[in-house]
Motif scaffolding. Structure first.
Motif, PDB file in Angstrom:
ATOM      1  N   LEU A  35       0.834  -1.204   0.000  1.00 20.53           N
ATOM      2  CA  LEU A  35       0.000   0.000   0.000  1.00 20.53           C
ATOM      3  C   LEU A  35       0.871   1.257   0.000  1.00 20.53           C
ATOM      4  N   GLY A  36       1.948   1.232   0.777  1.00 18.83           N
ATOM      5  CA  GLY A  36       2.861   2.372   0.803  1.00 18.83           C
ATOM      6  C   GLY A  36       3.490   2.630  -0.554  1.00 18.83           C
ATOM      7  N   SER A  37       3.845   1.551  -1.252  1.00 14.78           N
ATOM      8  CA  SER A  37       4.415   1.697  -2.591  1.00 14.78           C
ATOM      9  C   SER A  37       3.404   2.298  -3.560  1.00 14.78           C
ATOM     10  N   ALA A  38       2.150   1.863  -3.452  1.00 15.92           N
ATOM     11  CA  ALA A  38       1.108   2.402  -4.326  1.00 15.92           C
ATOM     12  C   ALA A  38       0.880   3.886  -4.055  1.00 15.92           C
ATOM     13  N   ILE A  39       0.893   4.263  -2.783  1.00 17.12           N
ATOM     14  CA  ILE A  39       0.715   5.679  -2.435  1.00 17.12           C
ATOM     15  C   ILE A  39       1.865   6.512  -2.983  1.00 17.12           C
ATOM     16  N   ARG A  44      -2.400   7.260  -3.893  1.00 11.34           N
ATOM     17  CA  ARG A  44      -3.447   6.583  -3.135  1.00 11.34           C
ATOM     18  C   ARG A  44      -3.296   5.082  -3.314  1.00 11.34           C
ATOM     19  N   ALA A  45      -4.006   4.325  -2.468  1.00 11.57           N
ATOM     20  CA  ALA A  45      -3.936   2.867  -2.550  1.00 11.57           C
ATOM     21  C   ALA A  45      -5.289   2.290  -2.181  1.00 11.57           C
ATOM     22  N   SER A  70      -4.870   8.264   5.287  1.00 15.75           N
ATOM     23  CA  SER A  70      -5.859   9.118   4.614  1.00 15.75           C
ATOM     24  C   SER A  70      -5.837   8.922   3.102  1.00 15.75           C
ATOM     25  N   SER A  71      -4.806   8.256   2.595  1.00 11.56           N
ATOM     26  CA  SER A  71      -4.703   7.985   1.158  1.00 11.56           C
ATOM     27  C   SER A  71      -5.094   6.546   0.812  1.00 11.56           C
ATOM     28  N   VAL A 137      -4.178  -4.187  -3.552  1.00 14.86           N
ATOM     29  CA  VAL A 137      -3.956  -5.407  -2.775  1.00 14.86           C
ATOM     30  C   VAL A 137      -5.300  -6.055  -2.469  1.00 14.86           C
ATOM     31  N   LEU A 138      -5.400  -7.346  -2.743  1.00 14.00           N
ATOM     32  CA  LEU A 138      -6.580  -8.150  -2.425  1.00 14.00           C
ATOM     33  C   LEU A 138      -6.150  -9.239  -1.455  1.00 14.00           C
TER      34      LEU A 138
END
Length: 237
Positions: A35-39, A44-45, A70-71, A137-138
């Motif tokens: 998630l951090g990589s996507a942000i 956002r993620a 928040s993202s 991510v699922l």
């Protein structure tokens, strides 16, 4: 039997942990990293999770991860058709165990609505899901009957829900246990996830997974639809 004993398709990654606490912590750390990589990449993620009892420890571990919450958008692979205040609500479970502390800043994208019928609720969720950002991510679980999300064997809408080219993003489903009425994202939507993780615990689930790896119809054990790269499986005895 260990997960290393299974004949998994090439490219499916496995993580074998010693106990449920280690599994929850490893899964949470890896999900937070993704998630951090996507942000960092796009600002956002989106995380999609399943409900039930199994993911509670994972949710609580994930809530402790340092993220720009928040993202983050959190949604559900499936939902029980009960109000979000009901004890069996997946959204309620996520709110109680994941969206706490700093993680409460995440946006919850639920599936439930108090429509006139289950089909009407599924149509409303299907329309709303048009606005769900791409799934980064699922995280899925698996039942002893080989179901995942609320893709249950013998459910009336199962073949449509498993169709790779299904037009619907959400369909009504029937579970063999109470509460019977469910909403589920379809395979066509779930398969768009950039990263798919399957978390299972115990020898019985490992035996179910071994059975699901046998060549047979997807409808008999719907988890078969996900047992291919880029899947990652997290397991503990």
């Amino acid at each position: 039997m260990a997960i290393s004993d299974l004949q998994l398709p090439a490219g499916v990654v496995t993580h074998s942990l010693s106990n449920s606490t280690q599994l929850a912590n490893k899964l949470a750390a890896d999900v937070a990293d993704a998630l951090g990589s996507a942000i960092a990449e796009k600002g956002r993620a989106t995380l999609v999770v399943s409900g039930g009892r199994s993911p509670v420890a994972f949710f609580e571990a994930l809530a402790r991860q340092p993220l720009q919450w928040s993202s983050v958008v959190v949604s559900l692979a499936d939902e029980r058709w009960v109000p979000t205040t009901h004890a069996d609500s997946n959204e309620g479970l996520v709110r109680r165990h994941l969206l706490q502390g700093p993680a409460a800043a995440a946006q919850m994208f639920g599936l439930y609505s108090s429509a006139a019928s289950l089909e009407a609720a599924a149509v409303a969720a299907d329309q709303a899901l048009e606005d769900l950002p791409p799934i980064d991510v699922l995280v899925l679980g698996m039942g002893d009957d080989g179901h995942t999300a609320s893709l249950f064997p013998n459910s009336p809408n199962l073949l449509e829900a498993l169709a790779p080219d299904a037009e619907r993003r959400c369909l009504p489903m029937l579970a063999p246990s109470v509460p019977h009425q469910r909403l589920t994202m379809t395979l066509a939507l779930l398969a768009t996830a950039k990263r798919t993780l399957l978390a299972i615990q115990g020898q019985s689930k490992l035996s179910t997974l071994a059975q699901a790896l046998e060549p047979d119809e997807r409808a008999l054990m719907p988890v078969r639809a996900f047992l291919q790269p880029p899947l990652e499986i997290y397991w503990c005895a």
